[in-house]
Design a protein around this motif. Structure first.
Motif, PDB file in Angstrom:
ATOM      1  N   ASP A  82       0.816  -1.218   0.000  1.00  0.00           N
ATOM      2  CA  ASP A  82       0.000   0.000   0.000  1.00  0.00           C
ATOM      3  C   ASP A  82       0.852   1.271   0.000  1.00  0.00           C
ATOM      4  N   GLN A 119     -10.433  -8.540  -0.811  1.00  0.00           N
ATOM      5  CA  GLN A 119     -10.190  -7.460  -1.751  1.00  0.00           C
ATOM      6  C   GLN A 119     -11.352  -7.276  -2.723  1.00  0.00           C
ATOM      7  N   LEU A 160      -7.916   1.249  -4.921  1.00  0.00           N
ATOM      8  CA  LEU A 160      -6.759   0.382  -4.663  1.00  0.00           C
ATOM      9  C   LEU A 160      -6.223  -0.192  -5.968  1.00  0.00           C
ATOM     10  N   GLN A 165      -4.483   2.444  -7.855  1.00  0.00           N
ATOM     11  CA  GLN A 165      -3.188   2.729  -7.222  1.00  0.00           C
ATOM     12  C   GLN A 165      -2.155   1.680  -7.618  1.00  0.00           C
TER      13      GLN A 165
END
Length: 162
Positions: A81, A109, A124, A127
């Motif tokens: 992360d 997830q 996420l 990212q």
């Protein structure tokens, strides 16, 4: 249970047994620093067990037989992360879509369209794609995975690093 990974003697022995059973040349482990406390704890556990698995005085057994010591050549920690400057990046362009599908398949997830955290999961995934694109750009490919290393990366020929 989520949030309860512990770097105990018992857990190190379990990881050592697995390392000795499969004898990997390299070990990929969680990020050394990350948002979720389990990630760092797992990184520490795996790192310590990797070193200890090379010591003959630590005895482990598989199917009742004493295992031989084994130490992987390297432990590489993938970046999760938090954005961490990688020590090495590897071209994953051919496998990036498969990586995303694997992440989506992992229960914690994935979410349904009605779930309020859909935006969080989508962010996420964006990212991850962005980070892999940044790492890829540095080596002239579409996507690359970044890793931090516990020790120097060595080579006999600098051209092997291209």
């Amino acid at each position: 249970m989520d949030g309860n990974i512990e770097n105990t003697h018992e857990n190190r022995l379990k990881v050592i047994q697995i390392i000795r059973k499969y004898q990997p040349k390299i070990i990929l482990a969680n990020a050394v620093f990350d948002r979720h406390s389990d990630h760092k704890k797992a990184a520490d556990l795996i790192s310590e067990a990797s070193f200890l698995s090379g010591l003959r005085k630590i005895e482990t057994f598989n199917e009742g037989k004493l295992q031989h010591k084994w130490r992987a050549r390297a432990v590489y920690h993938y970046i999760q992360d938090y954005f961490i400057k990688p020590d090495i990046v590897v071209d994953v362009s051919d496998f990036f879509n498969q990586k995303i599908e694997v992440i989506k398949a992992y229960d914690t997830q994935s979410v349904s369209a009605s779930d309020h955290s859909v935006a969080g999961i989508l962010n996420l995934l964006k990212q991850i794609e962005s980070t892999n694109q940044i790492f890829g750009r540095a080596i002239g490919v579409k996507y690359a995975e970044g890793f931090t290393c516990e020790r120097y990366i060595g080579t006999r020929d600098l051209l092997d690093l291209i």
